[in-house]
Design a protein around this motif. Sequence first.
Motif, PDB file in Angstrom:
ATOM      1  N   ALA A 278       0.864  -1.187   0.000  1.00  0.00           N
ATOM      2  CA  ALA A 278       0.000   0.000   0.000  1.00  0.00           C
ATOM      3  C   ALA A 278       0.896   1.231   0.000  1.00  0.00           C
ATOM      4  O   ALA A 278       1.202   1.802   1.053  1.00  0.00           O
ATOM      5  CB  ALA A 278      -0.920  -0.011   1.215  1.00  0.00           C
ATOM      6  N   ASP A 279       1.338   1.637  -1.192  1.00  0.00           N
ATOM      7  CA  ASP A 279       2.336   2.701  -1.285  1.00  0.00           C
ATOM      8  C   ASP A 279       1.744   4.089  -1.482  1.00  0.00           C
ATOM      9  O   ASP A 279       2.461   5.051  -1.738  1.00  0.00           O
ATOM     10  CB  ASP A 279       3.331   2.392  -2.406  1.00  0.00           C
ATOM     11  N   THR A 280       0.420   4.233  -1.382  1.00  0.00           N
ATOM     12  CA  THR A 280      -0.215   5.554  -1.419  1.00  0.00           C
ATOM     13  C   THR A 280      -1.230   5.618  -0.281  1.00  0.00           C
ATOM     14  O   THR A 280      -1.636   4.590   0.272  1.00  0.00           O
ATOM     15  CB  THR A 280      -0.953   5.803  -2.751  1.00  0.00           C
TER      16      THR A 280
ATOM     17  N   GLU B  31      12.428   2.622   4.421  1.00  0.00           N
ATOM     18  CA  GLU B  31      11.740   1.900   3.352  1.00  0.00           C
ATOM     19  C   GLU B  31      11.205   2.806   2.262  1.00  0.00           C
ATOM     20  O   GLU B  31      10.774   2.352   1.219  1.00  0.00           O
ATOM     21  CB  GLU B  31      10.603   1.093   3.975  1.00  0.00           C
ATOM     22  N   ASP B  32      11.194   4.128   2.562  1.00  0.00           N
ATOM     23  CA  ASP B  32      10.675   5.040   1.545  1.00  0.00           C
ATOM     24  C   ASP B  32      11.748   5.437   0.527  1.00  0.00           C
ATOM     25  O   ASP B  32      11.460   6.054  -0.485  1.00  0.00           O
ATOM     26  CB  ASP B  32      10.111   6.298   2.215  1.00  0.00           C
ATOM     27  N   ASP B  33      13.012   5.136   0.853  1.00  0.00           N
ATOM     28  CA  ASP B  33      14.077   5.480  -0.077  1.00  0.00           C
ATOM     29  C   ASP B  33      14.090   4.486  -1.231  1.00  0.00           C
ATOM     30  O   ASP B  33      14.093   3.279  -1.039  1.00  0.00           O
ATOM     31  CB  ASP B  33      15.439   5.443   0.614  1.00  0.00           C
TER      32      ASP B  33
ATOM     33  N   GLU C 127      -7.688   1.858   1.854  1.00  0.00           N
ATOM     34  CA  GLU C 127      -8.425   0.686   1.366  1.00  0.00           C
ATOM     35  C   GLU C 127      -7.996  -0.577   2.112  1.00  0.00           C
ATOM     36  O   GLU C 127      -8.831  -1.389   2.538  1.00  0.00           O
ATOM     37  CB  GLU C 127      -8.181   0.510  -0.139  1.00  0.00           C
ATOM     38  N   LEU C 128      -6.677  -0.739   2.307  1.00  0.00           N
ATOM     39  CA  LEU C 128      -6.160  -1.914   3.016  1.00  0.00           C
ATOM     40  C   LEU C 128      -6.642  -1.930   4.465  1.00  0.00           C
ATOM     41  O   LEU C 128      -7.078  -2.972   4.975  1.00  0.00           O
ATOM     42  CB  LEU C 128      -4.636  -1.920   2.958  1.00  0.00           C
ATOM     43  N   PHE C 129      -6.569  -0.774   5.140  1.00  0.00           N
ATOM     44  CA  PHE C 129      -7.008  -0.710   6.532  1.00  0.00           C
ATOM     45  C   PHE C 129      -8.496  -1.036   6.648  1.00  0.00           C
ATOM     46  O   PHE C 129      -8.922  -1.685   7.610  1.00  0.00           O
ATOM     47  CB  PHE C 129      -6.728   0.679   7.119  1.00  0.00           C
TER      48      PHE C 129
END
Length: 712
Positions: A342-344, A697-699, A350-352
Amino acid sequence: MYLQKQIDDVVAQTAALKTQRAENFTIKQMERMKKQLQRKLDKLNDQSRKDDVITFEELGVDSLMVDEAHYFKNAMVTTKMTRVAGISQTESQKASDMYMKCMYMDELTGGHGIVFATGTPISNSMTEMYIMMRYLQYELLEQEGLLNFDAWASTFGESVTAIELAPEGNGYRSKTRFAKFYNLPELMNMFKQCADIQTADMLKLPVPEITGGKPTIVKLPPSELQRQMVAALGDRAEAVRNRLVAPNEDNMLRITNDGRKLALDQRLMNPLLPDDPDSKANACVERVFTIWEKTKAQRSTQMIFCDLSTPRAEGFDVYNDIRDKLVARGIPKEEVQFIHDADTEAKKAELFGKVRSGAVRVLMGSTQKMGAGTNVQTRLCALHHLDCPWRPADIAQRNGRMVRQGNMNKEVSIFIYITEATFDAYSYQLVENKQKFISQIMTSKSPARSCEDLDEAALSYAEVKALAAGNPMIKEKMDLDIQVARLRTLKAAYNSQHYRLEDAVTGIFLREIRGTECRIQAFEKDMQTAKDSQSYDKDGKLVFSIELDGTSYDKREDAGKALLGLVGAAVRADHHVLVGHYAGFEVTVAYVPLSKVFVAHLVGQATHTTELGSDAAGNMVRLQNVVAALPQEVSGLRNNLQQLRVQLDSAKEELQQPFLQEQELNDKSARLAELDALLNVGNDAPVLEGEAEVVNEDDSVRTPREENELER
């Protein structure tokens, strides 16, 4: 104003450094900071391209409520020190924006317009308290001469310069950090002027109970390969200590991180190694599947936290290993999801939603991505810790995803997986020690006068060797560390109480006894004055008489109206106004602006007060009642005097009591010192200390070495 003030601070610091003949590097760094701030100020002052929009000041905001305030810790601090843990000389835009708003609100409201809310005001280092204090207690720090970080640091801390591994893993860099904090009671007294600390046991919120009252520890035996690798870590530590390897080849920080990976899964060290049936991943799969099957009807959900070995497209990682095994056992793949997919924000929402509804029943993620702000507690019944983070705040944030309001389950389970004879148990022990320290700082009435700082990410040579050899003394040392710290805290509380009792016995009680005796004498004289001044008719009833502004009255209604006409003078006066005499006492009136009421005082040897109302006759009755109550007042004062004398005697007795655990503290301190000597703690060669290697993890870009070290 904000940027200009920062520039002025930097200029002052630079001038001080030049006077002290500081290193050129530090002076150049301050000059560079000044140029950056000046560029930022010039950009803001450039009016050539400005949108005509409403400003923050024009919004009319007069109160600011900030939730999850720990997100604003990355604020710039002007300091001569470099690379101090918890203190940054760069800043995030949101932190600088928050600081400007706080300064503006302080000007607008006199320091009463800002409320911060956070569960983790101190997450890793006590230096973070300075950031919070600067946001909320700017004026106090300025008054005390502690607004400059260097002044604050010199008052409350001791800094040392040590060496740490550079982030790229190929060299050294120096790092100044706090080794100890001093004057903690004074620091906490300042901080608690703005901090209302509420712990879970104080709030008693409707949250689910943890099964057994505490997390379930799942102890797993190490494989033979893991035993050999842990022993090899001891050999590597020996080589580092004896300087047989270059720092960029191996060091204590790298050994510590390798030990953490090894405790999680041996395949993180070498993907070609076999899958140990007793590994954490397999034990976790077993429990997750059992709970999944047992809670099918309720569609309860579970969370798995793992900061090491996050999902990757190629090669081995724990995330995909666990999901593949769960799917093989019969759990649909769509019910096991990674937070990393879930990168946005839209995908996260939606996932939650799917987790809350039970469509996704197993959610895996790291503390960074699945910690604060993840509200999926509705059906959560179990939470699994596969590895140990460095900070107590991370553990608190993990557990807080499930143990919170809004969970439909009355009882939930927390599982902590530990591989025995590895770095696991020790890592959790370190975090526990940090948490005990933070808890003491945040709740104790008598914190220890000094303490070690929290920010350490590398184990010492002696600790690694003891763990590798399975030395039982290391466990005894950790237990003694906790016990001695507890006993020292009790001793500090005893000393504080002892000093308070000494003050009470030699001063407070004696002053109160003398004061009460004087009041009794004054009240008795006033009783006699009233008796001599008042008269009674033949039926024994009191004859009413009062003199107001030179006129005598024998009717309560008339006297009351006259008194109401006189009290107006008290509004404009800054002292008690004499308006007449009653029962041998002077009658004065005063206005109390705060409560907006008038009060009358009967002044004799003592002063007796009553509040005035709007009823004219009623005010005269109130004056009569004050005089009539004098015998009861004297009786109450005599009772108080007796109690004070009893308390004085009790305090004298308690003052003679010794600290009951004195011998236990001495014995355990001596044993701890003996263990430190046997383990050679504190006498190692220079040990690398610094932040743990954190996977950002965002890099999207990492160096090959980072990829190898952090994601292997």
